[in-house]
Design an enzyme around this catalytic site. Sequence first.
Site, PDB file in Angstrom:
ATOM      1  N   LEU A  16       1.292  -1.098  -0.026  1.00 31.84           N
ATOM      2  CA  LEU A  16       0.169  -0.172  -0.176  1.00 31.84           C
ATOM      3  C   LEU A  16       0.567   1.161  -0.147  1.00 31.84           C
ATOM      4  CD1 LEU A  16      -2.744  -1.100   2.423  1.00 31.84           C
ATOM      5  CD2 LEU A  16      -2.825  -1.100   0.319  1.00 31.84           C
ATOM      6  N   CYS A  17       1.984   1.468  -0.364  1.00 30.60           N
ATOM      7  CA  CYS A  17       3.340   2.278  -0.700  1.00 30.60           C
ATOM      8  C   CYS A  17       3.137   2.627  -1.672  1.00 30.60           C
ATOM      9  CB  CYS A  17       4.405   2.225  -0.437  1.00 30.60           C
ATOM     10  SG  CYS A  17       4.803   2.180   2.151  1.00 30.60           S
ATOM     11  N   HIS A  18       3.200   4.527  -1.457  1.00 34.14           N
ATOM     12  CA  HIS A  18       3.200   4.820  -2.716  1.00 34.14           C
ATOM     13  C   HIS A  18       3.950   4.804  -3.534  1.00 34.14           C
ATOM     14  CE1 HIS A  18      -0.730   7.125  -0.859  1.00 34.14           C
ATOM     15  NE2 HIS A  18      -1.094   7.283  -1.706  1.00 34.14           N
ATOM     16  N   ASP A  31      24.502 -11.593   4.514  1.00 35.16           N
ATOM     17  CA  ASP A  31      24.114 -11.901   3.239  1.00 35.16           C
ATOM     18  C   ASP A  31      25.653 -12.327   2.861  1.00 35.16           C
ATOM     19  OD1 ASP A  31      23.501 -13.375   0.629  1.00 35.16           O
ATOM     20  OD2 ASP A  31      24.388 -12.316  -0.484  1.00 35.16           O
ATOM     21  N   MET A  85       8.944   4.413   5.556  1.00 36.06           N
ATOM     22  CA  MET A  85       9.212   2.958   4.996  1.00 36.06           C
ATOM     23  C   MET A  85       9.976   3.226   3.849  1.00 36.06           C
ATOM     24  SD  MET A  85       6.203   1.626   6.559  1.00 36.06           S
ATOM     25  CE  MET A  85       6.786   0.430   5.472  1.00 36.06           C
ATOM     26  N   GLU A  86      10.432   4.345   3.262  1.00 38.25           N
ATOM     27  CA  GLU A  86      11.300   3.763   2.230  1.00 38.25           C
ATOM     28  C   GLU A  86      12.349   4.053   3.170  1.00 38.25           C
ATOM     29  OE1 GLU A  86       8.491   4.827   0.181  1.00 38.25           O
ATOM     30  OE2 GLU A  86       9.007   5.839   1.827  1.00 38.25           O
TER      31      GLU A  86
END
Length: 160
Positions: free
Chosen positions: A78-80, A131, A116-117
């Site tokens: 739901l992120c733009h 990793d 969120m970014e």
Amino acid sequence: MTDEPRLSHIGASGEANMVDVADKNDTVRVATAEGFVRMLPETLALIREGNAKKGDVMGTARLAGIMAAKQTSNLIPLCHPLMLTKVSVEITEDAELPGLRVTAMAKLTGKTGVEMEALTAVSVACLTIYDMAKAADKGMEIGGIHLLEKSGGKSGDWRR
């Protein structure tokens, strides 16, 4: 209408929705997030000395975090999609963990925030560190991922 907190992505009947930001004002928005990768002191020394089998761990993780921030809307439903104007990822050694601390900042001028970014950048940078160093230390721990601060928008500034 109530002033109680509510989840902005949940509709009246409980369905998930993308928030409509069309009527919001463009403002400068900045968010900073942080996390860490705890590891054996020997693994930290390998990374510091540039002797990890896969190469430059911190440089690669920095780039991975920046790239991830730009892909956040492809990962979080739901992120733009956003036109970020700046993303930075800093990775520093922390002998007390022992391990690496990752801090990311995302910025834009727009209608929605960049929390969120910043969080995605930290998460992917930490995963990249894991990793690249897992051949030496499969017991590494990724943790502490959280928002440090955000500014801009209708809700204003927030600091942890």
